[in-house]
Design a protein around this motif. Structure first.
Motif, PDB file in Angstrom:
ATOM      1  N   UNK A  92       2.505  15.570  -9.709  1.00 22.88           N
ATOM      2  CA  UNK A  92       1.974  16.688 -10.507  1.00 22.88           C
ATOM      3  C   UNK A  92       1.824  16.351 -11.991  1.00 22.88           C
ATOM      4  N   UNK A  93       2.702  15.515 -12.533  1.00 20.72           N
ATOM      5  CA  UNK A  93       2.565  15.236 -13.963  1.00 20.72           C
ATOM      6  C   UNK A  93       1.311  14.404 -14.230  1.00 20.72           C
ATOM      7  N   UNK A  94       0.975  13.506 -13.287  1.00 18.51           N
ATOM      8  CA  UNK A  94      -0.275  12.754 -13.430  1.00 18.51           C
ATOM      9  C   UNK A  94      -1.481  13.682 -13.289  1.00 18.51           C
ATOM     10  N   UNK A  95      -1.401  14.587 -12.304  1.00 18.57           N
ATOM     11  CA  UNK A  95      -2.481  15.563 -12.145  1.00 18.57           C
ATOM     12  C   UNK A  95      -2.650  16.365 -13.432  1.00 18.57           C
ATOM     13  N   UNK A  96      -1.507  16.756 -14.002  1.00 14.95           N
ATOM     14  CA  UNK A  96      -1.544  17.534 -15.243  1.00 14.95           C
ATOM     15  C   UNK A  96      -2.276  16.793 -16.346  1.00 14.95           C
ATOM     16  N   UNK A  97      -1.955  15.503 -16.497  1.00 17.45           N
ATOM     17  CA  UNK A  97      -2.614  14.675 -17.512  1.00 17.45           C
ATOM     18  C   UNK A  97      -4.127  14.689 -17.319  1.00 17.45           C
ATOM     19  N   UNK A 117       0.826  22.313 -13.175  1.00 11.88           N
ATOM     20  CA  UNK A 117       1.248  21.014 -12.640  1.00 11.88           C
ATOM     21  C   UNK A 117       2.474  20.490 -13.398  1.00 11.88           C
ATOM     22  N   UNK A 118       2.464  20.614 -14.707  1.00 14.29           N
ATOM     23  CA  UNK A 118       3.612  20.149 -15.495  1.00 14.29           C
ATOM     24  C   UNK A 118       4.858  20.948 -15.123  1.00 14.29           C
ATOM     25  N   UNK A 119       4.660  22.234 -14.894  1.00 13.23           N
ATOM     26  CA  UNK A 119       5.767  23.097 -14.495  1.00 13.23           C
ATOM     27  C   UNK A 119       6.352  22.617 -13.163  1.00 13.23           C
ATOM     28  N   UNK A 120       5.483  22.287 -12.227  1.00  9.01           N
ATOM     29  CA  UNK A 120       5.915  21.781 -10.930  1.00  9.01           C
ATOM     30  C   UNK A 120       6.665  20.462 -11.080  1.00  9.01           C
ATOM     31  N   UNK A 121       6.109  19.591 -11.920  1.00  7.87           N
ATOM     32  CA  UNK A 121       6.727  18.281 -12.123  1.00  7.87           C
ATOM     33  C   UNK A 121       8.126  18.451 -12.706  1.00  7.87           C
ATOM     34  N   UNK A 122       8.265  19.383 -13.652  1.00 10.81           N
ATOM     35  CA  UNK A 122       9.568  19.616 -14.287  1.00 10.81           C
ATOM     36  C   UNK A 122      10.594  20.043 -13.249  1.00 10.81           C
ATOM     37  N   UNK A 131       4.656  14.540  -1.851  1.00 13.74           N
ATOM     38  CA  UNK A 131       4.876  15.961  -2.046  1.00 13.74           C
ATOM     39  C   UNK A 131       5.951  16.273  -3.087  1.00 13.74           C
ATOM     40  N   UNK A 132       7.060  15.532  -3.031  1.00 15.69           N
ATOM     41  CA  UNK A 132       8.189  15.874  -3.901  1.00 15.69           C
ATOM     42  C   UNK A 132       8.397  14.892  -5.043  1.00 15.69           C
ATOM     43  N   UNK A 133       7.381  14.114  -5.347  1.00 13.69           N
ATOM     44  CA  UNK A 133       7.513  13.091  -6.388  1.00 13.69           C
ATOM     45  C   UNK A 133       6.965  13.662  -7.684  1.00 13.69           C
ATOM     46  N   UNK A 134       7.847  13.765  -8.716  1.00  8.74           N
ATOM     47  CA  UNK A 134       7.436  14.512  -9.910  1.00  8.74           C
ATOM     48  C   UNK A 134       6.256  13.873 -10.649  1.00  8.74           C
ATOM     49  N   UNK A 147       0.812  -1.223   0.000  1.00  8.96           N
ATOM     50  CA  UNK A 147       0.000   0.000   0.000  1.00  8.96           C
ATOM     51  C   UNK A 147       0.843   1.270   0.000  1.00  8.96           C
ATOM     52  N   UNK A 148       1.815   1.340  -0.899  1.00  8.33           N
ATOM     53  CA  UNK A 148       2.657   2.532  -0.942  1.00  8.33           C
ATOM     54  C   UNK A 148       1.968   3.618  -1.768  1.00  8.33           C
ATOM     55  N   UNK A 149       2.335   4.874  -1.505  1.00  6.18           N
ATOM     56  CA  UNK A 149       1.716   5.967  -2.276  1.00  6.18           C
ATOM     57  C   UNK A 149       1.957   5.826  -3.779  1.00  6.18           C
ATOM     58  N   UNK A 150       3.141   5.306  -4.182  1.00  2.00           N
ATOM     59  CA  UNK A 150       3.440   5.203  -5.608  1.00  2.00           C
ATOM     60  C   UNK A 150       2.500   4.196  -6.277  1.00  2.00           C
TER      61      UNK A 150
END
Lengths: 105, 637
Positions: B356-361, B375-380, B350-353, B317-320
């Motif tokens: 935000x990239x999934x949110x962006x999608x 979100x993509x900007x944050x992920x980058x 919080x710090x896993x890119x 049950x990990x966050x990933x």
């Protein structure tokens, strides 16, 4: 890197000992994750040619037994040196004859 | 033709990598310490480097290395015995073990030792690559993009730890699997550095996994791990583009997936079956197999993938894992559902890119492009991998100003917007569908031209009603404005829509009338072609006319076509100022007109609405079924 190793027919007729040694060699290469696929090739073959857009399929012509490709092995290795070493080991088992190594891409 | 493979150093390196696990494994068994075994192995390599260039590479270099290494181990044991003066009995001397059944056990023991849970993960990885795979310290350092010193330190610390606290023989298979998958992942989805893929590490991990699967054939999870790696490796060629940029799974060319790896993956997965409930590696491999088995991205069985992720999230049950499950849910049940799950993970990741990239999608699919861009900007900003960062930056830019993207992507996103209703979306969809057919799905939207759009309109809807024409025109303009493009429908004229269909008056019969004065014919034609208001047309002055442009400049927006253009010069008859439409005679002295309504040449006044209407009624009495005659307004359509 992947390489296709092919070997031509010829050399001595295989005996019990050769079969056993080859079996061991193949098992070892499989176990070490190097050998991806291997097989022998029947001497009979069909030729498919296109000349001027017309495609013909013919039996043969059969090359001299010595020239025909008799077997292949597809291996995944780290370097050219490694595949050369494998080819040498194969040769030490099967004896005289020749084969070809080509990188697959 | 030259003799190849003459470089002794490189030959030795290749042979060593083939033999390392067996040699070091046997030495470790003999001397009882992995650190000492490795030193003896290094001595052997040094001896080979001294001897081979001088005497030539031995006929069987593998056997040479094994024999020499073992001889050194025996020598060492003899010396150790003499020093400790325990016993000098020669029969205690370890006999030459043959490379038979023992060898596999030696290798397995060595793998367990190198991956021993007492060691920190980084040390396990370094030690495994060094002892089992035969990589040099430099090679490991290069693969992990750290300096050689760091790797050397890790290897030394690991050896010391194992010497001081010799672990019990039984290691943990779980730890071995973890190390192998870690090596694979470092190669497959490099988290730092410039390349997205470091095939060397993937290859080492795959080979290690295959070796392990032969050594412990009853462990389902090892087969699961091999299956997972084979299936992921099958996509190596397709997952990066020509410039090294990542290509997302659903956009990959499935023809470039390696069928050999896929087949091996499926075979390994089959070997994992039938031994209790599936573990995490088997489940992940099964998910990878769902993708590998789908003929196209659209064919993917997302429901099945969601249920596999459910099982996986239960075990791990990990966050990933939960994030990946959210992606699958987003595909199976819509972006809204996926987004809700992703948002619940915001604190954990919080710090896993990839968060935000999934949110962006998902936001893109919901039509919330601006938020997606952020979100993509944050992920980058969160990733250390250069190729991935560039890719995310580009997606961020595209989200905010969606230019340069393939038409199909932009169109899909445009239609997925939440701020347009279903009917409008369907209608817009027809327009953009036509455009996609006309110019091709992959055409970047920045490459679209006014000409493309006009050509499509003329080819497709020229026969359609004005209403249909205008609807498509509006859709086109809306798309352009959303996509930040110039108005590509600028050359597509808005058509006059017929507002009333009843009473059905056949005003068109007016064109069959003969003996119509040219001034009347011009007025009627102009009203018909321009659709402008009667007063606006009557108010036109000669100075306002752009004859070449077929339009009037000034307050009234009047445009016309060829029939008007043909008649105008006749009526103007060289006049350069004053009203276009003149009354038949000069105004009487009792009713002085405004100055602008007077022709400076002839002195005649402007034709009045009343007069024009009267003349039209009179002319059309004969063709109006009611006998009253038509009004000018009908001409406007």
């Amino acid at each position: 890197m992947r390489y296709l190793m092919t070997t031509k027919a010829g050399g001595e007729a295989p005996d019990e000992r050769l079969y056993e040694e080859m079996g061991k060699f193949v098992a070892e290469l499989t176990a070490s994750g190097v050998l991806l696929a291997t097989g022998g090739l029947a001497p009979a073959h069909l030729k498919v040619a296109s000349v001027g857009g017309e495609i013909t399929v013919t039996d043969g012509p059969f090359a001299e037994a010595k020239e025909a490709v008799a077997g292949f092995a597809l291996v995944e290795v780290r370097s050219e040196e490694e595949v050369i070493e494998l080819a040498k080991r194969f040769r030490r088992i099967v004896g005289d004859g020749e084969g070809v190594i080509q990188q697959v891409f | 033709m030259g003799t190849v493979g003459a470089d002794v150093g490189r030959t030795l390196d290749a042979v060593w990598k083939l033999e390392a696990a067996r040699v070091v494994g046997a030495l470790t068994r003999m001397v009882g310490d992995v650190g000492l075994a490795e030193e003896l192995a290094q001595d052997t390599l040094v001896a080979a480097l001294r001897q081979w260039p001088r005497d030539g590479v031995p006929d069987n270099p593998g056997a040479w290395l094994t024999t020499v290494a073992k001889r050194r181990a025996v020598d060492h044991l003899r010396r150790a015995k003499r020093t400790t003066a325990l016993s000098a009995a020669d029969e205690d001397q370890p006999h030459e073990p043959d490379a038979g059944a023992d060898s596999a056990d030696d290798v397995l023991r060595l793998v367990f030792l190198a991956c021993h849970p007492v060691l920190p993960t980084a040390q396990r990885v370094a030690l495994t690559l060094k002892l089992v795979c035969g990589l040099t310290t430099e090679e490991i350092a290069r693969a992990f993009l750290v300096d050689t010193r760091t790797i050397a330190d890790r290897v030394t610390s690991a050896k010391r730890a194992l010497a001081e606290r010799p672990p019990r023989a039984a290691g943990q298979l779980g730890s071995v699997r973890e190390v192998i998958y870690l090596v694979f992942n470092e190669g497959y989805s490099a988290t730092s550095g410039d390349d997205l893929l470091r095939p060397g590490l993937c290859h080492e991990a795959l080979r290690l996994g295959r070796v392990l699967a032969e050594l412990v054939p009853d462990d389902a999870e090892v087969h699961g791990l091999v299956a997972l790696m084979e299936l992921q490796a099958s996509r190596s060629a397709a997952r990066t583009g020509p410039d090294g940029e990542p290509v997302r799974l659903h956009e990959q060319d499935r023809g470039r997936w390696d069928p050999l790896h896929i087949r091996r993956g499926f075979t390994a997965l089959l070997r994992a079956r039938g031994s209790g409930p599936p573990g995490p590696y088997v489940l992940q491999a099964a998910i990878a197999a769902c993708h590998a088995g789908a003929r196209s991205a659209e064919d993917t069985d997302w429901a099945q993938i969601v249920s596999l992720y459910d099982a996986l999230a239960h075990l791990v049950p990990t966050p990933v894992v939960r994030l990946n499950r959210a992606v699958a849910v987003g595909m199976a049940h819509g972006p809204e559902a996926g987004l809700a799950l992703v948002d619940a993970l915001a604190d954990d990741l919080r710090d896993y890119h990839l968060l935000p990239s999934t949110r962006g999608d998902l936001l893109m699919r919901l039509g919330r492009a601006r938020e997606a861009g952020r979100e993509f900007e944050r992920a980058a900003a969160l990733t250390d991998n250069a190729a991935e960062r560039a890719f995310l930056r580009r997606r961020a830019d595209e989200a905010v100003t969606p230019v340069g993207r393939p038409l199909v992507d932009a169109a899909t996103e445009f239609l997925a917007r939440q701020d347009i209703d279903r009917a409008t979306s369907r209608s817009y969809g027809q327009t953009l569908g036509r455009l996609r057919k006309a110019v091709g799905d992959r055409t970047p939207i920045t490459a679209l031209t006014e000409h493309d759009v006009l050509a499509m309109f003329t080819a497709t809807w020229v026969q359609a009603s004005a209403k249909t024409w205008n609807r498509h025109r509006a859709a086109m303009r809306s798309f352009c404005s959303w996509a930040g493009l110039p108005d590509l429908a600028a050359t597509v004229d808005r058509r006059k829509e017929v507002k009333r269909s009843a009473p059905s008056v056949d005003v068109d019969r007016v064109w069959e009338l003969v003996d119509v004065p040219v001034r009347e014919r011009l007025l009627w034609t102009m009203l018909r072609e321009s659709g402008a208001q009667v007063r606006a047309v009557l108010d036109l002055d000669v100075e306002q006319l752009d004859l070449a442009g077929r339009r009037a400049i000034g307050r009234s927006r009047v445009r016309w076509r060829e029939d008007t253009a043909r008649l105008l010069p006749v009526v103007l008859d060289g006049r350069t100022a004053g009203p276009v439409f003149l009354a038949d005679r000069r105004p009487g002295p009792g009713r002085p007109p405004r100055e602008g309504d007077l022709c400076p040449v002839t002195g005649r006044g402007r034709l009045s609405y009343e007069r024009a209407e009267y003349l039209f009624k009179r002319a059309t009495k004969a063709i109006d079924p009611t006998g009253a005659g038509f009004t000018l307004r009908l001409l406007r359509g």
